[in-house]
Design a protein around this motif. Structure first.
Motif, short mmCIF file in Angstrom:
data_model
loop_
_atom_site.label_atom_id
_atom_site.label_comp_id
_atom_site.label_asym_id
_atom_site.label_seq_id
_atom_site.Cartn_x
_atom_site.Cartn_y
_atom_site.Cartn_z
N LYS A 129 12.16 3.49 7.25
CA LYS A 129 11.36 3.05 8.41
C LYS A 129 9.88 3.32 8.15
CE LYS A 129 14.91 4.07 11.82
NZ LYS A 129 15.26 4.98 12.92
N TRP A 130 9.58 4.51 7.64
CA TRP A 130 8.19 4.87 7.36
C TRP A 130 7.59 3.95 6.30
CZ3 TRP A 130 5.49 6.31 3.06
CH2 TRP A 130 4.19 6.75 3.29
N GLU A 173 6.93 0.54 7.91
CA GLU A 173 5.78 0.64 8.81
C GLU A 173 4.47 0.75 8.03
OE1 GLU A 173 6.75 4.06 11.18
OE2 GLU A 173 8.29 2.97 12.32
N THR A 174 4.50 1.52 6.94
CA THR A 174 3.31 1.69 6.12
C THR A 174 2.91 0.38 5.46
OG1 THR A 174 3.83 4.02 5.74
CG2 THR A 174 2.32 2.99 4.17
N LYS A 224 3.51 -2.57 6.55
CA LYS A 224 3.01 -3.42 7.63
C LYS A 224 1.56 -3.05 7.95
CE LYS A 224 4.55 -6.31 10.89
NZ LYS A 224 5.15 -7.57 10.67
N GLU A 225 1.28 -1.74 8.07
CA GLU A 225 -0.09 -1.28 8.35
C GLU A 225 -1.07 -1.68 7.26
OE1 GLU A 225 0.12 2.96 8.89
OE2 GLU A 225 1.44 2.76 10.63
N ASN A 258 10.31 -6.78 10.89
CA ASN A 258 9.07 -6.60 10.13
C ASN A 258 8.92 -7.49 8.91
OD1 ASN A 258 7.61 -4.26 11.48
ND2 ASN A 258 9.69 -3.48 11.32
#
Length: 134
Positions: free
Chosen positions: A82-83, A86-87, A89-90, A113
Protein backbone atom coordinates in the motif's frame (compact mmCIF):
# COMPACT_ATOMS: atom_id res chain seq x y z
CA UNK A 1 19.04 1.24 -29.70
CA UNK A 2 16.27 -0.32 -27.61
CA UNK A 3 15.08 1.43 -24.47
CA UNK A 4 15.78 -0.13 -21.07
CA UNK A 5 12.89 0.44 -18.66
CA UNK A 6 13.54 1.00 -14.97
CA UNK A 7 10.72 -0.94 -13.34
CA UNK A 8 9.70 -1.13 -9.70
CA UNK A 9 7.55 -4.18 -8.97
CA UNK A 10 5.41 -3.87 -5.87
CA UNK A 11 5.01 -7.37 -4.51
CA UNK A 12 4.50 -9.35 -1.31
CA UNK A 13 7.46 -11.30 0.01
CA UNK A 14 4.98 -13.97 1.13
CA UNK A 15 4.13 -14.43 -2.56
CA UNK A 16 7.63 -14.02 -4.01
CA UNK A 17 7.02 -16.84 -6.48
CA UNK A 18 4.76 -14.41 -8.37
CA UNK A 19 7.69 -11.98 -8.64
CA UNK A 20 10.02 -14.69 -9.91
CA UNK A 21 7.41 -15.76 -12.46
CA UNK A 22 7.01 -12.18 -13.64
CA UNK A 23 10.79 -11.86 -14.09
CA UNK A 24 10.77 -15.04 -16.23
CA UNK A 25 7.88 -13.71 -18.27
CA UNK A 26 9.63 -10.38 -18.95
CA UNK A 27 12.97 -12.09 -19.61
CA UNK A 28 11.33 -14.28 -22.26
CA UNK A 29 10.27 -11.30 -24.36
CA UNK A 30 12.70 -10.60 -27.19
CA UNK A 31 13.76 -6.97 -27.69
CA UNK A 32 12.47 -5.92 -24.29
CA UNK A 33 14.98 -4.71 -21.72
CA UNK A 34 14.36 -3.74 -18.12
CA UNK A 35 16.15 -3.12 -14.87
CA UNK A 36 14.28 -4.12 -11.72
CA UNK A 37 14.45 -1.59 -8.87
CA UNK A 38 12.56 -3.33 -6.05
CA UNK A 39 13.98 -5.00 -2.96
CA UNK A 40 13.61 -8.77 -2.92
CA UNK A 41 14.00 -11.57 -0.39
CA UNK A 42 17.26 -12.44 -2.12
CA UNK A 43 18.48 -8.82 -2.14
CA UNK A 44 16.80 -7.04 0.79
CA UNK A 45 17.58 -3.62 2.18
CA UNK A 46 19.72 -4.57 5.16
CA UNK A 47 18.01 -2.60 7.88
CA UNK A 48 15.19 -2.96 10.37
CA UNK A 49 14.64 0.79 10.45
CA UNK A 50 11.33 1.41 8.60
CA UNK A 51 12.12 5.08 8.00
CA UNK A 52 15.42 4.20 6.33
CA UNK A 53 13.83 1.38 4.28
CA UNK A 54 11.12 3.76 3.07
CA UNK A 55 13.72 6.35 2.05
CA UNK A 56 15.59 3.75 -0.03
CA UNK A 57 12.38 2.42 -1.59
CA UNK A 58 11.18 5.95 -2.34
CA UNK A 59 14.39 6.70 -4.27
CA UNK A 60 14.00 3.44 -6.20
CA UNK A 61 10.38 4.23 -7.07
CA UNK A 62 11.33 7.79 -8.03
CA UNK A 63 14.04 6.45 -10.36
CA UNK A 64 11.61 4.10 -12.10
CA UNK A 65 9.78 4.68 -15.36
CA UNK A 66 6.82 2.67 -14.12
CA UNK A 67 5.54 0.64 -11.17
CA UNK A 68 4.06 -2.78 -11.74
CA UNK A 69 1.80 -3.77 -8.86
CA UNK A 70 0.99 -7.44 -8.47
CA UNK A 71 -2.76 -7.22 -7.96
CA UNK A 72 -3.44 -10.38 -5.98
CA UNK A 73 -5.97 -9.90 -3.20
CA UNK A 74 -3.07 -10.16 -0.72
CA UNK A 75 -2.01 -6.64 -1.75
CA UNK A 76 -4.89 -5.24 0.28
CA UNK A 77 -3.35 -6.82 3.39
CA UNK A 78 0.22 -5.61 2.84
CA UNK A 79 1.07 -2.28 4.46
CA UNK A 80 4.34 -2.16 2.48
CA UNK A 81 2.61 -2.63 -0.87
CA UNK A 82 0.00 0.00 0.00
CA UNK A 83 2.80 2.40 0.93
CA UNK A 84 4.72 1.68 -2.32
CA UNK A 85 1.59 2.28 -4.42
CA UNK A 86 0.72 5.49 -2.54
CA UNK A 87 4.31 6.69 -2.93
CA UNK A 88 4.30 6.01 -6.67
CA UNK A 89 1.03 7.91 -6.96
CA UNK A 90 2.47 10.88 -5.02
CA UNK A 91 5.56 10.89 -7.25
CA UNK A 92 3.41 10.69 -10.40
CA UNK A 93 4.97 7.38 -11.44
CA UNK A 94 2.50 5.40 -13.59
CA UNK A 95 1.13 2.23 -11.98
CA UNK A 96 0.07 -0.84 -13.95
CA UNK A 97 -1.75 -3.60 -12.12
CA UNK A 98 -0.70 -7.14 -13.02
CA UNK A 99 -3.37 -9.73 -12.29
CA UNK A 100 -1.64 -12.95 -11.19
CA UNK A 101 -2.47 -16.13 -13.04
CA UNK A 102 -5.75 -17.67 -11.95
CA UNK A 103 -6.91 -14.70 -9.85
CA UNK A 104 -10.57 -13.84 -10.12
CA UNK A 105 -10.58 -11.01 -7.56
CA UNK A 106 -7.97 -8.29 -7.47
CA UNK A 107 -6.82 -5.87 -4.84
CA UNK A 108 -8.92 -2.74 -4.46
CA UNK A 109 -5.72 -0.83 -3.62
CA UNK A 110 -4.26 -1.68 -7.03
CA UNK A 111 -7.55 -1.26 -8.89
CA UNK A 112 -8.13 2.23 -7.45
CA UNK A 113 -4.61 3.48 -8.24
CA UNK A 114 -3.56 1.86 -11.51
CA UNK A 115 -3.81 3.32 -14.99
CA UNK A 116 -4.71 -0.09 -16.32
CA UNK A 117 -4.86 -3.68 -15.04
CA UNK A 118 -3.62 -6.41 -17.34
CA UNK A 119 -3.81 -10.18 -17.20
CA UNK A 120 -0.79 -12.42 -16.74
CA UNK A 121 0.30 -12.34 -20.38
CA UNK A 122 3.71 -11.32 -21.72
CA UNK A 123 2.42 -9.19 -24.57
CA UNK A 124 -0.20 -7.39 -22.46
CA UNK A 125 2.33 -6.53 -19.77
CA UNK A 126 5.05 -5.40 -22.18
CA UNK A 127 2.54 -3.34 -24.18
CA UNK A 128 1.32 -1.61 -21.00
CA UNK A 129 4.90 -0.84 -19.95
CA UNK A 130 5.74 0.62 -23.35
CA UNK A 131 2.52 2.63 -23.47
CA UNK A 132 2.52 4.08 -19.96
CA UNK A 133 6.16 4.27 -18.79
CA UNK A 134 7.61 7.77 -18.32
Amino acid sequence: MAKTYNIFISHSWDHSDDLKSLYKLLDSRNYFFYKPNEATKEEPINSENAKYIKSVLKRRIENSNIVLALAGIYTSHSDWMKWEIETAKELDIPIVGIIPRGQERISRVVFDNSIVNVRWNTESIVQAIREYAK
